[in-house]
Design a protein around this motif. Structure first.
Motif, PDB file in Angstrom:
ATOM      1  N   ARG A 140       0.811  -1.219   0.000  1.00 48.28           N
ATOM      2  CA  ARG A 140       0.000   0.000   0.000  1.00 48.28           C
ATOM      3  C   ARG A 140       0.851   1.279   0.000  1.00 48.28           C
ATOM      4  NH1 ARG A 140      -4.436  -2.201   4.471  1.00 48.28           N
ATOM      5  NH2 ARG A 140      -5.640  -3.461   2.987  1.00 48.28           N
ATOM      6  N   HIS A 141       2.167   1.127   0.009  1.00 51.68           N
ATOM      7  CA  HIS A 141       3.037   2.302   0.035  1.00 51.68           C
ATOM      8  C   HIS A 141       2.926   3.048  -1.291  1.00 51.68           C
ATOM      9  CE1 HIS A 141       6.698   4.737   0.303  1.00 51.68           C
ATOM     10  NE2 HIS A 141       6.681   4.491   1.599  1.00 51.68           N
ATOM     11  N   GLU A 142       2.881   4.375  -1.220  1.00 48.22           N
ATOM     12  CA  GLU A 142       2.656   5.165  -2.427  1.00 48.22           C
ATOM     13  C   GLU A 142       3.744   4.962  -3.474  1.00 48.22           C
ATOM     14  OE1 GLU A 142       4.611   9.308  -0.612  1.00 48.22           O
ATOM     15  OE2 GLU A 142       2.529   9.244  -1.268  1.00 48.22           O
ATOM     16  N   GLU A 143       4.971   4.693  -3.054  1.00 51.00           N
ATOM     17  CA  GLU A 143       6.045   4.457  -4.018  1.00 51.00           C
ATOM     18  C   GLU A 143       5.821   3.154  -4.780  1.00 51.00           C
ATOM     19  OE1 GLU A 143      10.708   3.658  -3.503  1.00 51.00           O
ATOM     20  OE2 GLU A 143      10.091   5.677  -2.868  1.00 51.00           O
ATOM     21  N   PHE A 144       5.282   2.156  -4.071  1.00 52.64           N
ATOM     22  CA  PHE A 144       5.027   0.877  -4.728  1.00 52.64           C
ATOM     23  C   PHE A 144       3.769   0.941  -5.586  1.00 52.64           C
ATOM     24  CE2 PHE A 144       3.566  -3.556  -4.957  1.00 52.64           C
ATOM     25  CZ  PHE A 144       4.707  -4.147  -5.467  1.00 52.64           C
ATOM     26  N   THR A 145       2.718   1.539  -5.071  1.00 50.11           N
ATOM     27  CA  THR A 145       1.477   1.604  -5.860  1.00 50.11           C
ATOM     28  C   THR A 145       1.677   2.412  -7.135  1.00 50.11           C
ATOM     29  OG1 THR A 145       0.692   3.519  -4.600  1.00 50.11           O
ATOM     30  CG2 THR A 145       0.002   1.339  -3.836  1.00 50.11           C
ATOM     31  N   ALA A 146       2.604   3.368  -7.099  1.00 52.36           N
ATOM     32  CA  ALA A 146       2.896   4.159  -8.299  1.00 52.36           C
ATOM     33  C   ALA A 146       3.976   3.513  -9.162  1.00 52.36           C
ATOM     34  CB  ALA A 146       3.348   5.564  -7.894  1.00 52.36           C
ATOM     35  N   ALA A 147       4.444   2.320  -8.779  1.00 53.05           N
ATOM     36  CA  ALA A 147       5.469   1.577  -9.537  1.00 53.05           C
ATOM     37  C   ALA A 147       6.748   2.391  -9.689  1.00 53.05           C
ATOM     38  CB  ALA A 147       4.936   1.136 -10.893  1.00 53.05           C
ATOM     39  N   ARG A 148       7.120   3.105  -8.616  1.00 52.18           N
ATOM     40  CA  ARG A 148       8.368   3.873  -8.622  1.00 52.18           C
ATOM     41  C   ARG A 148       9.418   3.212  -7.727  1.00 52.18           C
ATOM     42  NH1 ARG A 148       7.872   8.029  -5.977  1.00 52.18           N
ATOM     43  NH2 ARG A 148       5.674   8.141  -5.374  1.00 52.18           N
ATOM     44  N   MET A 149       9.241   1.934  -7.394  1.00 51.20           N
ATOM     45  CA  MET A 149      10.142   1.255  -6.465  1.00 51.20           C
ATOM     46  C   MET A 149      11.434   0.834  -7.170  1.00 51.20           C
ATOM     47  SD  MET A 149       7.724  -0.655  -7.903  1.00 51.20           S
ATOM     48  CE  MET A 149       7.571  -2.170  -8.865  1.00 51.20           C
ATOM     49  N   ASP A 150      12.443   0.562  -6.348  1.00 48.50           N
ATOM     50  CA  ASP A 150      13.695  -0.012  -6.828  1.00 48.50           C
ATOM     51  C   ASP A 150      14.244  -0.903  -5.733  1.00 48.50           C
ATOM     52  OD1 ASP A 150      15.269   1.577  -4.977  1.00 48.50           O
ATOM     53  OD2 ASP A 150      14.996   3.268  -6.340  1.00 48.50           O
ATOM     54  N   THR A 151      15.459  -1.442  -5.935  1.00 46.99           N
ATOM     55  CA  THR A 151      15.990  -2.412  -4.974  1.00 46.99           C
ATOM     56  C   THR A 151      16.384  -1.783  -3.644  1.00 46.99           C
ATOM     57  OG1 THR A 151      18.189  -2.182  -5.969  1.00 46.99           O
ATOM     58  CG2 THR A 151      16.797  -3.986  -6.766  1.00 46.99           C
ATOM     59  N   GLY A 152      16.400  -0.454  -3.566  1.00 43.86           N
ATOM     60  CA  GLY A 152      16.699   0.214  -2.304  1.00 43.86           C
ATOM     61  C   GLY A 152      15.464   0.580  -1.505  1.00 43.86           C
TER      62      GLY A 152
END
Length: 617
Positions: free
Chosen positions: A405-417
């Motif tokens: 539910r984190h906004e970075e993940f829901t917006a597909a802006r995640m990375d390995t860090g």
């Protein structure tokens, strides 16, 4: 035609392969260590063979015993699963030399890709030979194996030697091969991989992409298919590179080609010559059974010229018995209950009542949701995990829900860090303040229904103490003519399993389950505390306690009683569930006791050392 399959593995993957074999009408054979004698995979197979002699952590690495077990049980094929010997070319040859079918790629293909350095050379990539300040940060990696073991990120040139030595030691322990290499560390990269499937007749399928960027200790936590946000051109390039890698080694079977993607560019990492843990998301999106296809390809079947079409989006979350807020410390104990709502795929190697031990990976299960869109899949999986019943050791369930539910993940802006930046945010929670009261009322119901507890005259309230999220909570309630009461709420209903409270005009339900002194109220875990604490249970200040059961693998060089140590200085390393865990000095001072020694097995809470804190002058 394959009629009986031995799975040279354990736990979740063995159970998953057995499930497909059962659907295909194929008999199943399990192998097990002494520690796994009553494990689920040994119970559900048609036959099970004990692997004698070796220590639990080494049992599934004895290829000679596994081949002997297959022959004695009448199996005609061996499926390696993942981990252990799944990417061991010598084991594959031993299976074939015994006249058995190997449900995996040719030994030569495994050998070509087994070393990450050789694999990179096949793809035209050379590792770093000398490291300078200009090359930082770099990544030290074990040439063999996987699962994040033998990997270190180095950001200071002065740390390189120590990290190389640490990686070599860990790689030798985990894989029997201490070769390591150094490559540039791609900051802000996404971990993207391509599932491939090849037959023996020249057809190679590229079955879409997966994003596996959410990782802890270089081990994946959440995976999804397809990888979101990739351009059509980059997706096509990734598919082409994956097919090229497969054709370069005449690959046959299921495999995965892994990349780091940054700034729209793909950087080849490695090829895993086996089934991946995250294969269910590809199965969900393509509507296929990769294990069934592995078996058919091993039998010599031809694939269609083109793979099936992908439909929708799938996300998988790995449920681990670990405490993310305490450096991902693995947890042990009894898994009393594990269940998820309908509509979610749950792959697990455990059932209710099974023990979670120290010898193997702490993954309890994989939960998978499939939906028409990514947003729907996210909502479906996060909601299911939030409502799941997980009674037993501490798990990462809450972290998974918050991550999804984190906004970075829901917006597909995640990375390995992702977890380096957001671990505090996804592990910090506000426990339900009414959970202790609900637990106390459920416990009190057993006495009140027999007429005890209430008084004609007002008396002191009843008191219960619980430990919740590391904090002690004391709650008060009364037995009255009208039943159980508590200040600030209205007790609508209370029995041993269900409490209903009205708070500020809103009714809330609390399901209560008890296992000895462990109490679960909805998804909140509590420990019932004794009325009078035992003062002898207190440890001396500066004590280093084992945060999990495990084996001491080493102590700091030159460490001895009387040595001066600094707060945060690593003193002892434990190995538990296939990972090394660093135990550091809690305070600065003098080492006054040292009980840890390499090879010593310790239980959780065991005293490893004591640091006498330096006193200010």
């Amino acid at each position: 035609m394959i009629t009986s399959v031995l799975v040279a593995n354990r736990g979740e993957i063995a159970c998953r392969v057995f499930r497909t074999c059962g659907e295909l009408g194929i008999r199943t054979v399990a192998v097990h260590s002494d520690a796994d004698e009553n494990a689920l995979h040994a119970r559900v197979a048609d036959a099970a063979v004990r692997l004698p002699g070796a220590a639990p952590g080494e049992t599934y690495l004895r290829g000679d015993l596994i081949v002997k077990a297959a022959l004695s049980a009448g199996a005609d094929a061996v499926h390696p699963g993942y981990g252990f010997l799944s990417e061991n070319a010598d084991f594959a040859r031993a299976v074939l030399d015994a006249g058995l079918v190997w449900i995996g790629p040719p030994p030569e293909a495994i050998e070509a890709m087994a070393s990450k350095t050789r694999a990179k050379k096949l793809m035209g990539i050379e590792p770093l030979r000398e490291v300078t300040e200009a090359d930082l940060p770099v990544l030290v990696k074990a040439a063999a194996g996987g699962g994040g073991r033998g990997m270190r990120v180095v950001r200071r040139i002065d740390d390189l030697h120590a990290e190389l030595e640490g990686a070599r030691a860990e790689a030798t322990s985990a894989f029997g091969d201490g070769e390591v290499f150094v490559e540039p560390y791609v900051e802000g990269g996404r971990h993207v991989e391509v599932q491939i499937l090849a037959d023996a007749h020249g057809t190679v399928w590229a079955l879409g992409t997966r994003d596996c960027s959410l990782q802890r200790r270089h081990q994946k936590v959440i995976e999804e298919a397809p990888a979101p946000g990739l351009s059509p051109a980059l997706t096509e390039e990734l598919h082409a590179l994956a097919v090229r890698a497969a054709r370069a080694v005449d690959y046959v079977g299921v495999g995965t080609v892994e990349f780091l993607v940054a700034d729209g560019k793909a950087h080849f990492l490695e090829m895993n010559t086996r089934l991946q843990v995250e294969h269910p998301v590809t199965e969900a999106v393509f509507g296929i059974d990769l294990v069934a296809l592995q078996i058919r390809v091993a039998e010599g079947a031809r694939l269609e010229n083109d793979p099936p079409r992908a439909r929708g989006h799938a996300i998988e979350a790995r449920l681990y018995a670990e405490d993310p807020a305490r450096a991902w410390a693995p947890q042990t104990g009894i898994l009393h209950r594990l269940a998820v709502p309908d509509g979610i795929r749950l792959d697990t190697g455990y059932t209710d009542g099974d023990p979670i031990g120290i010898h193997y990976d702490p993954m309890l299960a994989k939960a998978v949701a499939h939906a028409p869109t990514r947003a729907e899949a996210l909502r479906k999986l996060s909601g299911a995990l939030e409502r799941a019943t997980v009674h037993g050791p501490v798990t990462n369930r809450d972290l998974l829900v918050r991550s999804l539910r984190h906004e970075e993940f829901t917006a597909a802006r995640m990375d390995t860090g992702f977890y380096e930046r957001h671990l505090a945010a996804v592990t910090t929670s506000a426990p339900d303040p009414y959970a202790p009261l609900a637990a106390a009322l459920a416990d009190a119901h057993g006495r009140s229904r027999f007429g005890g507890g209430w008084r004609n005259l007002p008396s002191q309230p009843q008191t219960k103490r619980y430990l919740m999220a590391g904090t002690e909570h004391e709650v008060h309630y009364r037995h009255t003519r009208e039943g159980l009461t508590a200040e600030g709420v209205r007790v609508v209903h209370a029995d041993a399993r269900l409490v209903v409270l009205e708070v500020d005009g809103v009714r809330r339900k609390f399901e209560v389950t008890r296992y000895a002194d462990q109490v679960y109220v909805n998804t909140t875990a509590l420990t019932a505390l004794p009325r009078f604490p035992d003062p002898a249970a207190q440890q001396a200040p500066g004590s280093l306690l084992a945060p999990m059961p495990g084996t001491v693998v080493r102590v700091a060089e030159g460490l001895a009683v009387g040595a001066a140590v600094a707060a945060g200085e690593p003193l002892v390393w434990l190995e538990a569930m296939k990972m090394e865990h660093k135990i550091s000095a809690p305070v600065s001072g003098t080492l006054s006791a040292l009980h840890a020694a390499p090879g010593r097995q310790v239980e959780v809470g065991a005293l490893l050392a004591v640091v006498q804190e330096e006193q200010p002058e």
